[in-house]
Each structure stands twice: as structure tokens, then as C-alpha cells.
Write a protein that holds these residues in place. Structure first.
Motif, PDB file in Angstrom:
ATOM      1  N   ALA A 270      14.600  38.636 -15.522  1.00 52.12           N
ATOM      2  CA  ALA A 270      13.308  38.906 -16.156  1.00 52.12           C
ATOM      3  C   ALA A 270      13.280  38.380 -17.589  1.00 52.12           C
ATOM      4  O   ALA A 270      14.316  38.209 -18.227  1.00 52.12           O
ATOM      5  CB  ALA A 270      13.020  40.406 -16.148  1.00 52.12           C
ATOM      6  N   SER A 271      12.074  38.139 -18.085  1.00 53.87           N
ATOM      7  CA  SER A 271      11.869  37.648 -19.444  1.00 53.87           C
ATOM      8  C   SER A 271      10.837  38.520 -20.149  1.00 53.87           C
ATOM      9  O   SER A 271      10.379  39.528 -19.609  1.00 53.87           O
ATOM     10  CB  SER A 271      11.404  36.187 -19.403  1.00 53.87           C
ATOM     11  N   ASN A 272      10.496  38.122 -21.376  1.00 57.77           N
ATOM     12  CA  ASN A 272       9.426  38.799 -22.111  1.00 57.77           C
ATOM     13  C   ASN A 272       9.746  40.256 -22.410  1.00 57.77           C
ATOM     14  O   ASN A 272       8.851  41.108 -22.482  1.00 57.77           O
ATOM     15  CB  ASN A 272       8.121  38.710 -21.325  1.00 57.77           C
ATOM     16  N   GLY A 273      11.031  40.572 -22.562  1.00 56.45           N
ATOM     17  CA  GLY A 273      11.422  41.929 -22.907  1.00 56.45           C
ATOM     18  C   GLY A 273      11.659  42.848 -21.733  1.00 56.45           C
ATOM     19  O   GLY A 273      12.061  44.017 -21.924  1.00 56.45           O
ATOM     20  N   ILE A 295       9.540  45.725  -6.240  1.00 56.94           N
ATOM     21  CA  ILE A 295      10.325  45.889  -7.460  1.00 56.94           C
ATOM     22  C   ILE A 295       9.376  45.830  -8.647  1.00 56.94           C
ATOM     23  O   ILE A 295       8.694  44.833  -8.857  1.00 56.94           O
ATOM     24  CB  ILE A 295      11.387  44.788  -7.587  1.00 56.94           C
ATOM     25  N   LYS A 296       9.335  46.913  -9.423  1.00 59.39           N
ATOM     26  CA  LYS A 296       8.511  46.947 -10.610  1.00 59.39           C
ATOM     27  C   LYS A 296       9.416  46.944 -11.829  1.00 59.39           C
ATOM     28  O   LYS A 296      10.164  47.893 -12.089  1.00 59.39           O
ATOM     29  CB  LYS A 296       7.606  48.193 -10.636  1.00 59.39           C
ATOM     30  N   LEU A 297       9.369  45.862 -12.569  1.00 61.08           N
ATOM     31  CA  LEU A 297      10.243  45.698 -13.728  1.00 61.08           C
ATOM     32  C   LEU A 297       9.723  46.504 -14.924  1.00 61.08           C
ATOM     33  O   LEU A 297       8.512  46.668 -15.100  1.00 61.08           O
ATOM     34  CB  LEU A 297      10.324  44.215 -14.104  1.00 61.08           C
ATOM     35  N   ARG A 298      10.648  46.971 -15.739  1.00 59.26           N
ATOM     36  CA  ARG A 298      10.287  47.790 -16.901  1.00 59.26           C
ATOM     37  C   ARG A 298      10.993  47.268 -18.154  1.00 59.26           C
ATOM     38  O   ARG A 298      12.058  46.665 -18.078  1.00 59.26           O
ATOM     39  CB  ARG A 298      10.644  49.244 -16.659  1.00 59.26           C
TER      40      ARG A 298
END
Length: 299
Positions: A270-273, A295-298
Motif C-alpha cells: 500500500a501507498s499514501n500512508g 481487504i480494507k486497508l487502514r
């Protein structure tokens, strides 16, 4: 083994399936007919293992197959190579033209310039289809025109081949073809864009084709959904023998095909924090699709 790159984003966040799809056309009307005595029908599908470009356009002019008309027994198939680099290249074995058993025949296609990056996450299209003499199919030959180019960060670059070659030759084995009905065979060519395009020190882009051959019956797949979109996720599916990856569509859907049966891990870069995520122990079976939960990234 396929390789992958880590990235912080895509040149174009959404690569949609464009109207640039391959359409099979008839070769002397044979594609619409059933094979007769001494004949077989071949269907070659095209898919893409994505790379980090906006677009990659290939000028497809002709698709041919080399058939050994004297051999039909899979037990006589002794051709072996260690990896996808060895099975594919800009070369021709000229002794094939001198062997009376070996016959080159054309498949029906619609020639044109097409964006191969529109074929990903389970999307594919018919590259060639037609009736040819019965026998063991040894090679597939794709002839390119001179209008090959790519787009990276909204800039267009010519895509060249070494020394001006125009014919990509892919070696195949008899047992790699799926006979889905009597005398009707098919397989998929997965164009590994990331390994197929090399940037030189002078800033030129060279096409060194690497293709992976598979059938849906002999391999499995993994699919799912990753959100949010602004995480620019890169999906990597891997085990100790194989690695593949995907760039999800706008809605987060992805699909990785051509996987050998076994247990895999799935890594979301993942990117952008947003935080990376790994899922382990995903079982893949031949001829089946394994669905992974959303999948929900946090952050």
C-alpha cells in the motif's frame, strides 16, 4: 518465477478494458467450422501480467503455429526448458522449414495496434483461432508491425526490438494445450510486461518478450477486492516456487490466474500512508478460483 516491483502509484490510476480488444476473424471461414479428418482447431488467448506503464501498444500483424504433422503422441514430447526466458524470444529455428513433417500455418486474427495493458485481472481475448493440420503444435509465432510504443507518465516512447526483429517465437509442449472438446485445443499466453520491457541507459525502451503459457483447466486463480482506491495497492501472490501480481481496477477488484496448485501468500503493498497487509495460507486448486475476502486497508 515472476518478479515484481514496489511502487507508490500508477501512471494512470485506472486502466479500463478499452475497445482495443482482439477479435478473432475467420481464416478462409475455417474458424466457424469443425475440424475434419486430419485437422484440429486451435484457439490462443491473450492475457497480461501488468507493468508500470500507462499503456503498452503492440502492432499485431500475424499469428502462426508450427505443427509436427508426423507426431500426435504426447509421450514423444521431449522439449524442455527451464523458464519463460528460454521458451520465448526473437529467433527462428530455420531447420523447421526443411523438415517435411513441420508445417507453419496461420490462425485467423484481426490485425491492428492494441493496448495489452487493457488485459489484466482476469480479462483476456482471443488472439488467434483457426483450423490447422492435425499433429503436435511445437511453436507459436507472432509477427509484429513497426507501430509498437508505450506511454509512461503521459509521455509516448517507441518500443523497439533488438536489431529490428519482428517475429516473436514461443515454444510450447503438447501437454500444455487443453483439449476442451474433440480436436479443439486452447491455451493462454500471459504477457509479462514488467520483465518484457527493458529501459536502456540512453532512455530507449526495448521489447524482450517473456510470456507464460497456461490453461484454465490445469491451473487455478485467486481473486478478491482491495480498498480504498487512493492506497494504490499492488497485489503480490507468491510461494517458494512462483510469484505473480496484479493491479486492481478502480473498484478494487483483482484476479491472478495461471497459478499452479499449491498454497500461496498474498501481500498488499500500500501507498499514501496506508499500511501493508499480508494474508497467508491461501489454497489454490487446479481448475478452480479461490476467493479472498474483501481487504480494507487502514492508515
Amino acid at each position: 518465477m515472476k518478479t515484481y516491483l514496489r511502487t507508490t502509484g500508477w501512471g494512470l490510476a485506472a486502466l479500463v478494458l478499452l475497445a482495443f480488444a482482439f477479435h478473432a476473424c475467420q481464416k478462409d471461414n475455417s474458424a466457424s467450422m469443425s475440424p475434419g479428418a486430419g485437422q484440429q482447431r486451435l484457439s490462443v488467448y491473450f492475457a497480461d501480467d501488468p507493468g508500470y506503464f500507462d499503456n503498452v501498444f503492440l502492432d499485431i500483424r500475424k499469428v502462426e503455429v508450427l505443427v509436427d504433422t508426423c507426431t500426435t503422441d504426447a509421450d514423444d514430447d521431449n522439449d524442455r526448458w527451464d523458464n519463460d526466458y528460454e521458451r520465448c524470444g526473437w529467433w527462428e529455428d530455420h531447420h523447421d522449414d526443411k523438415d517435411h513433417c513441420d508445417v507453419w500455418d496461420s490462425l485467423g486474427i484481426r490485425a491492428g495496434v492494441y493496448d495489452v495493458l487493457s488485459l489484466r485481472n482476469g480479462a483476456d481475448t482471443v488472439l488467434g483461432d483457426g483450423i490447422v493440420p492435425e499433429g503436435k503444435v511445437k511453436k507459436i509465432r507472432i509477427t509484429l508491425g513497426d507501430n509498437n510504443y508505450l506511454v509512461k507518465d503521459s509521455t509516448t516512447y517507441p518500443l523497439k526490438s533488438p536489431s529490428g526483429q519482428v517475429k516473436i517465437v514461443i515454444q510450447v509442449r503438447h501437454d500444455e494445450w487443453e483439449e476442451f472438446s474433440d480436436k479443439n485445443f486452447r491455451l493462454w499466453l500471459d504477457f509479462d510486461i514488467d520483465r518484457s520491457i527493458i529501459q536502456t541507459r540512453q532512455g530507449q525502451f526495448i521489447l524482450r518478450p517473456v510470456l507464460h503459457v497456461f490453461t484454465l483447466k490445469q491451473t487455478g486463480s485467486i481473486s478478491g477486492r482491495v480498498t480504498p482506491r487512493d492506497a494504490f495497492p499492488v497485489i503480490t501472490v507468491y510461494n517458494d516456487k512462483d510469484t505473480s501480481y496484479a493491479l486492481p481496477w478502480i473498484d478494487g477488484q483483482y484476479k491472478v490466474r495461471g497459478l499452479k496448485a499449491g498454497t500461496y501468500n498474498l501481500f498488499v503493498n500500500a501507498s499514501n500512508g496506508y499500511k501493508d497487509t499480508t494474508i497467508t495460507g491461501i489454497v489454490v486448486k487446479r481448475g478452480d478460483n479461490t476467493k479472498v475476502g474483501d481487504i480494507k486497508l487502514r492508515k
